[in-house]
Design an enzyme around this catalytic site. Structure first.
Site, PDB file in Angstrom:
ATOM      1  N   ASN A 298       0.996  -1.220   0.052  1.00  0.00           N
ATOM      2  CA  ASN A 298       0.043  -0.069   0.117  1.00  0.00           C
ATOM      3  C   ASN A 298       0.803   1.199  -0.021  1.00  0.00           C
ATOM      4  O   ASN A 298       1.573   1.434   1.042  1.00  0.00           O
ATOM      5  CB  ASN A 298      -0.963   0.210   1.330  1.00  0.00           C
ATOM      6  CG  ASN A 298      -1.501   1.415   1.404  1.00  0.00           C
ATOM      7  OD1 ASN A 298      -1.719   1.915   0.367  1.00  0.00           O
ATOM      8  ND2 ASN A 298      -2.288   1.399   2.424  1.00  0.00           N
ATOM      9  N   TRP A 299       0.856   1.981  -1.016  1.00  0.00           N
ATOM     10  CA  TRP A 299       1.817   3.003  -1.368  1.00  0.00           C
ATOM     11  C   TRP A 299       1.454   4.149  -0.409  1.00  0.00           C
ATOM     12  O   TRP A 299       2.212   5.346  -0.405  1.00  0.00           O
ATOM     13  CB  TRP A 299       2.205   3.175  -2.703  1.00  0.00           C
ATOM     14  CG  TRP A 299       2.949   2.397  -3.465  1.00  0.00           C
ATOM     15  CD1 TRP A 299       3.631   1.282  -3.011  1.00  0.00           C
ATOM     16  CD2 TRP A 299       3.455   2.376  -4.950  1.00  0.00           C
ATOM     17  NE1 TRP A 299       4.138   0.631  -3.814  1.00  0.00           N
ATOM     18  CE2 TRP A 299       4.253   1.354  -5.222  1.00  0.00           C
ATOM     19  CE3 TRP A 299       3.180   3.459  -5.733  1.00  0.00           C
ATOM     20  CZ2 TRP A 299       4.646   1.033  -6.472  1.00  0.00           C
ATOM     21  CZ3 TRP A 299       3.649   3.161  -7.211  1.00  0.00           C
ATOM     22  CH2 TRP A 299       4.554   2.152  -7.418  1.00  0.00           C
ATOM     23  N   LYS A 300       0.182   4.280  -0.293  1.00  0.00           N
ATOM     24  CA  LYS A 300      -0.440   5.449   0.337  1.00  0.00           C
ATOM     25  C   LYS A 300      -0.130   6.400  -0.666  1.00  0.00           C
ATOM     26  O   LYS A 300      -0.125   6.462  -1.841  1.00  0.00           O
ATOM     27  CB  LYS A 300       0.136   5.693   1.769  1.00  0.00           C
ATOM     28  CG  LYS A 300      -0.140   4.465   2.458  1.00  0.00           C
ATOM     29  CD  LYS A 300      -0.060   4.952   4.233  1.00  0.00           C
ATOM     30  CE  LYS A 300      -0.075   3.273   4.932  1.00  0.00           C
ATOM     31  NZ  LYS A 300      -0.149   3.808   6.339  1.00  0.00           N
TER      32      LYS A 300
ATOM     33  N   HIS B 235      -9.775   1.062   4.687  1.00  0.00           N
ATOM     34  CA  HIS B 235      -8.575   1.287   5.324  1.00  0.00           C
ATOM     35  C   HIS B 235      -8.742   2.157   6.411  1.00  0.00           C
ATOM     36  O   HIS B 235      -9.740   2.978   6.389  1.00  0.00           O
ATOM     37  CB  HIS B 235      -7.407   1.860   4.417  1.00  0.00           C
ATOM     38  CG  HIS B 235      -5.988   1.727   5.141  1.00  0.00           C
ATOM     39  ND1 HIS B 235      -5.700   2.615   6.000  1.00  0.00           N
ATOM     40  CD2 HIS B 235      -4.964   0.663   4.879  1.00  0.00           C
ATOM     41  CE1 HIS B 235      -4.388   2.232   6.160  1.00  0.00           C
ATOM     42  NE2 HIS B 235      -3.871   1.312   5.727  1.00  0.00           N
TER      43      HIS B 235
ATOM     44  N   GLU C  11      -6.953   4.492   7.551  1.00  0.00           N
ATOM     45  CA  GLU C  11      -6.913   5.906   7.228  1.00  0.00           C
ATOM     46  C   GLU C  11      -7.914   6.446   6.549  1.00  0.00           C
ATOM     47  O   GLU C  11      -8.401   7.878   6.679  1.00  0.00           O
ATOM     48  CB  GLU C  11      -5.671   6.187   6.556  1.00  0.00           C
ATOM     49  CG  GLU C  11      -4.356   5.908   7.541  1.00  0.00           C
ATOM     50  CD  GLU C  11      -3.151   5.465   6.648  1.00  0.00           C
ATOM     51  OE1 GLU C  11      -3.124   5.453   5.582  1.00  0.00           O
ATOM     52  OE2 GLU C  11      -2.096   4.958   7.384  1.00  0.00           O
TER      53      GLU C  11
ATOM     54  N   GLU D 180      -5.647  -5.105  10.522  1.00  0.00           N
ATOM     55  CA  GLU D 180      -4.893  -4.327  10.663  1.00  0.00           C
ATOM     56  C   GLU D 180      -4.937  -3.106  11.932  1.00  0.00           C
ATOM     57  O   GLU D 180      -5.871  -2.369  11.843  1.00  0.00           O
ATOM     58  CB  GLU D 180      -4.845  -2.931   9.520  1.00  0.00           C
ATOM     59  CG  GLU D 180      -4.423  -3.528   8.005  1.00  0.00           C
ATOM     60  CD  GLU D 180      -3.827  -2.561   7.412  1.00  0.00           C
ATOM     61  OE1 GLU D 180      -2.762  -2.962   6.829  1.00  0.00           O
ATOM     62  OE2 GLU D 180      -4.302  -1.557   7.173  1.00  0.00           O
TER      63      GLU D 180
ATOM     64  N   GLY E  83       1.856   1.973  10.849  1.00  0.00           N
ATOM     65  CA  GLY E  83       2.679   3.146  10.550  1.00  0.00           C
ATOM     66  C   GLY E  83       3.174   3.531  12.021  1.00  0.00           C
ATOM     67  O   GLY E  83       3.652   4.667  12.586  1.00  0.00           O
TER      68      GLY E  83
ATOM     69  N   SER F 166       3.083  -2.350  10.406  1.00  0.00           N
ATOM     70  CA  SER F 166       4.514  -2.456  10.673  1.00  0.00           C
ATOM     71  C   SER F 166       5.361  -3.690  10.230  1.00  0.00           C
ATOM     72  O   SER F 166       6.156  -4.356  10.873  1.00  0.00           O
ATOM     73  CB  SER F 166       4.862  -2.083  12.099  1.00  0.00           C
ATOM     74  OG  SER F 166       4.231  -0.808  12.477  1.00  0.00           O
TER      75      SER F 166
HETATM   76  C1  PEP Z   1      -0.755   0.153   5.963  1.00  0.00           C
HETATM   77  O1  PEP Z   1      -0.653   1.190   5.317  1.00  0.00           O
HETATM   78  O2  PEP Z   1      -1.729  -0.583   5.573  1.00  0.00           O
HETATM   79  C2  PEP Z   1       0.345  -0.358   6.781  1.00  0.00           C
HETATM   80  C3  PEP Z   1       0.224  -1.396   7.290  1.00  0.00           C
HETATM   81  O3  PEP Z   1       1.230   0.638   6.930  1.00  0.00           O
HETATM   82  P1  PEP Z   1       2.627   0.029   7.609  1.00  0.00           P
HETATM   83  O4  PEP Z   1       3.122  -1.054   6.864  1.00  0.00           O
HETATM   84  O5  PEP Z   1       3.782   1.137   7.260  1.00  0.00           O
HETATM   85  O6  PEP Z   1       2.406   0.034   9.189  1.00  0.00           O
END
Ligand code: PEP
Length: 251
Positions: free
Chosen positions: A10-12, A96, A98, A168, A174, A213
């Site tokens: 997931n590049w966000k 997600h 976010e 998640e 993050g 993470s």
């Molecule tokens: C995500 O964006 O879904 C995510 C899990 O981010 P990260 O791996 O940076 O925690």
């Protein structure tokens, strides 16, 4: 039932035409001989055309990070499921944390997007997870159960045949504070058992990714757990070596 592992990047809201090219060329080279697991990158909308032209014909699929629940109309700024299909997307992230927290997405709107994605032939990657406060209050099962039920109660368990689930925990996304493999496994097992109450075959087949993470250092241990079928990876998907190493851990 053996489930093929899947790693989704997931590049966000990261990337540029120049940096995407370097990243994707390294990922393609690094994953060329990877045949035992699936990999997908979910890019920002403006880069889907570039991603399509670079990944077409490789063993890496691509998708988007969100979409609108309707196909066309007066919806300024929105992107429809059929537009994603036009750019060769096979997957789309739905719900997600976010999107839920920063853009006020609810169980209802996430469910509508989930269904619209499937109607367009896309595979939704449906995200669920509790906040730190909710975990401390012992509400993890309640929150994750409610999010899962928002799909199962509306559409039935069979829709999970063409979907991917992602657990998640918000406190791990993050944060450099990943769930331990045991913590993640507990919730994945809870999710699978809850689906099994409705349909045991669907529960045994659905892929449940862990996200929060994930790094090359913890991926193998997480993916070794019986109900963890791969990862949804944010930051580490922006570093080709890390993303390739995580995909290899799933292989
Ligand atoms: C995500 O964006 O879904 C995510 C899990 O981010 P990260 O791996 O940076 O925690």
């Amino acid at each position: 039932m053996t489930r093929r592992k899947l790693v989704v990047g997931n590049w966000k809201m990261h990337g540029s035409i120049a940096s995407n090219k370097i990243l994707l060329e390294s990922i393609i080279a690094g994953l060329r001989d990877l045949h035992g697991a699936d990999s997908v990158v979910c890019a920002p909308y403006p880069y889907l055309c570039q991603v399509q032209s670079l990944l077409a014909g490789t063993n890496v699929a691509w998708g988007a990070q969100n979409m609108c629940s309707t196909n066309d109309g007066a919806m300024t700024g929105a992107v429809s499921p059929t537009m994603l299909v036009d750019y060769g997307c096979t997957h789309v992230i739905i719900g997600h944390s976010e999107r839920r927290n920063l853009f006020h997405e609810t169980d209802d709107t996430a469910a509508a997007r989930f269904s619209a994605a499937q109607d367009a032939g896309l595979i939704p990657i449906f995200c669920m997870g509790e906040s730190a406060e909710e975990r401390e209050s012992d509400w993890t099962d309640y929150i994750v159960g409610r999010q899962l039920d928002s799909i199962i109660r509306r559409f039935g368990p069979h829709v999970l045949r063409n979907a991917v689930l992602a657990y998640e925990p918000l406190w791990a996304v993050g944060s450099d504070n990943p769930a331990t493999p045991q913590q993640a496994q507990e919730v994945h097992e809870f999710i699978r058992k809850r689906i099994a109450r409705c349909d045991a075959q669907v529960a045994a087949a659905v892929r449940i990714l862990y996200g929060g993470s994930v790094t090359p250092a913890n991926a193998a241990q997480l993916f070794a757990m019986p109900d963890i079928d791969g990862g949804l990876v944010g930051r580490a998907s922006l570093q080709a070596d890390d993303f390739v190493a995580i995909c290899r851990a799933a292989n």
